[in-house]
Design an enzyme around this catalytic site. Structure first.
Site, PDB file in Angstrom:
ATOM      1  N   SER B 154     131.695  64.683   2.415  1.00 46.48           N
ATOM      2  CA  SER B 154     130.890  63.567   2.902  1.00 46.48           C
ATOM      3  C   SER B 154     131.812  62.427   3.354  1.00 46.48           C
ATOM      4  O   SER B 154     132.623  62.626   4.261  1.00 46.48           O
ATOM      5  CB  SER B 154     129.904  63.145   1.813  1.00 46.48           C
ATOM      6  N   ASP B 231     120.853  69.779   4.943  1.00 50.10           N
ATOM      7  CA  ASP B 231     121.455  68.544   4.439  1.00 50.10           C
ATOM      8  C   ASP B 231     120.595  67.357   4.876  1.00 50.10           C
ATOM      9  O   ASP B 231     120.395  67.135   6.074  1.00 50.10           O
ATOM     10  CB  ASP B 231     122.864  68.431   5.030  1.00 50.10           C
ATOM     11  N   HIS B 263     123.331  68.955   0.412  1.00 46.34           N
ATOM     12  CA  HIS B 263     124.509  68.091   0.570  1.00 46.34           C
ATOM     13  C   HIS B 263     125.403  68.021  -0.669  1.00 46.34           C
ATOM     14  O   HIS B 263     126.565  67.640  -0.556  1.00 46.34           O
ATOM     15  CB  HIS B 263     124.043  66.666   0.917  1.00 46.34           C
TER      16      HIS B 263
END
EC number: 3.1.2.12
Lengths: 285, 285
Positions: B154, B231, B263
């Site tokens: 991320s 996600d 995610h």
């Protein structure tokens, strides 16, 4: 036939090709809404039911710790095993004092059926784990009936051992990580047994694995215990008393002391793969 | 020669035969005490130094999340790789407002060198990650110099991509899980870039992987991105812009979209083993 229970799906996340789900339902044993986790391996469905391993967690845990921290899903996926993990106590029952301690009450059900006035209506984790939860799982999830086994960590290791020893034939295999093996000789055990069962020590013996194994005459449980050599809680766990009791009783036990390992999930995660393989092998024999 | 830094050992736990350590030291770049994790595989020692993978975590994380939740240690042990994970921001610098948001300030350093007045003295995560941390690691831990690679998740995936793209040859391989790939087009990125770099968008482009890859002319980074198809943060991540930019620039990228994955760490944990194998293979070529 048991009345059917409707599960609520709390969360569902893909992991190693399967689904890591969390469900909730109203438990009659616990008289509250309770959660449990279930990892559904990729090949499991109603046409292809799979064996199921029940996992019991330790003090302070919910159904979440093991699914986040142990990395077991890789092995459950590989071996096509469902893994079900209940919470460690009832929650939100509004019993005065149940949230006051980390090692008694909420998060510390100790897998017994309480008899003391304050706790007897809710703290029935033993009957919940060995009766209600398997029924609910078998009604709702694609598992093979009579292909159950059990494992756990610390307080949950104690739970796994007593549930298996008290119900010969119900679980085909029982293993534990750093279990509280002789709770009537452990300050953690004494505190919980006093609170849930009262002062009569006779009743405590019914939930002490070291006592229970001395009388065990059921089928081979393929018992395995993994223990870290530098576990800081060794005085509460007392594995040697259980090892000796197994020897005296002629019960086969694979006790593995691992040099340099501690008590937490780094230890559990290191060896959980070998446990899952063992459970899968026994459940498919 | 750089002045030697003394590390403090915060914790050390055995896991898959190696040691999962956490260290702290006073960072000159961040002007605060900072922590990083280092997994030391079983066979690594000063006589047998090993390659090192730097892992950058996402928003809200400390050095702890990845080591608890991803299960990477199994693979780092198997492939004899050190894995080092810094914190995601400075901490405790007493900058007014730094703790007010989950997506800016503490836990959200965004791997840039801040230029705004309030943040420029501490929020220098870019220089910390690419200069100070490798120097400290190479001075203190048994790693092979010039056998470094980088990965992240991320916000940390963004960090891994920009650190590699801005320093050709320094990292031999760069991979990412669900990276913020085009931060100048993402509300998360715009918020952090505005706060750390000010309103001049020219400077933002220096920290945008999609912009940087368009100009990249260094050695093959063996770029890999894994992305979950469901996600929920796809609008912040914008992987397709990066994929297109790689194609236009003729930069090789292994982009893998995984059906049904989300995610979090259940996604990271599922594929981290393949990333660690890739990094190990490249670092040992």
């Amino acid at each position: 036939m048991a009345e059917s229970v409707q599960l609520k799906l709390v969360s569902s996340v893909k992991c190693f090709g399967g689904m890591q789900n969390v469900y909730s339902f109203f438990s009659k044993q616990l008289q509250c809404e309770t959660r449990f986790s279930a990892y559904i391996p990729p090949k499991a469905d109603t046409q292809n039911p799979v064996p199921v391993l029940y996992w019991l967690s330790g003090l302070t845990c919910t159904e979440e710790n093991f699914i986040i921290k142990s990395g077991f899903q890789r092995y459950a996926s590989e071996h096509n095993l469902m893994v079900v993990g209940p919470d460690t106590s009832p929650r939100g029952c509004n019993i005065e004092g149940e949230d006051a301690n980390w090692d008694f009450g909420t998060g510390a059900g100790f897998y017994v059926d309480a008899t003391t006035e304050k706790y007897k209506n809710n703290y029935r984790m033993y009957s919940y784990v060995v009766k209600e939860l398997p029924t609910v799982v078998e009604q709702n999830l694609p598992v093979i009936k009579d292909a159950r086994s059990i494992s756990g960590h610390s307080m949950g290791g104690h739970g796994a051992l007593i549930c298996a020893l008290k119900n010969p034939g119900f679980y085909k295999c029982a293993t534990a990580f750093a279990p509280i093996s002789n709770p009537t000789a452990s300050t953690w055990g004494v505190k919980c047994f006093t609170g849930y069962l009262g002062d009569s020590k006779e009743t405590w013996l019914e939930y002490d694995a070291t006592v229970l194994v001395s009388k065990y005459t059921g089928p081979d449980l393929h018992l395995r215990i993994d223990q870290g050599s530098v576990d800081p809680f060794m005085d509460h766990l007392i594995p040697n008393n259980f090892v000796e009791a197994c020897k005296k009783a002629g019960v086969s036990l694979d006790y593995r002391l691992h040099d340099g390992y501690e008590h937490g999930y780094m230890f559990v995660g290191t060896f959980i793969g070998e446990h899952i393989k063992l459970h899968s092998d026994i459940l498919r024999k």
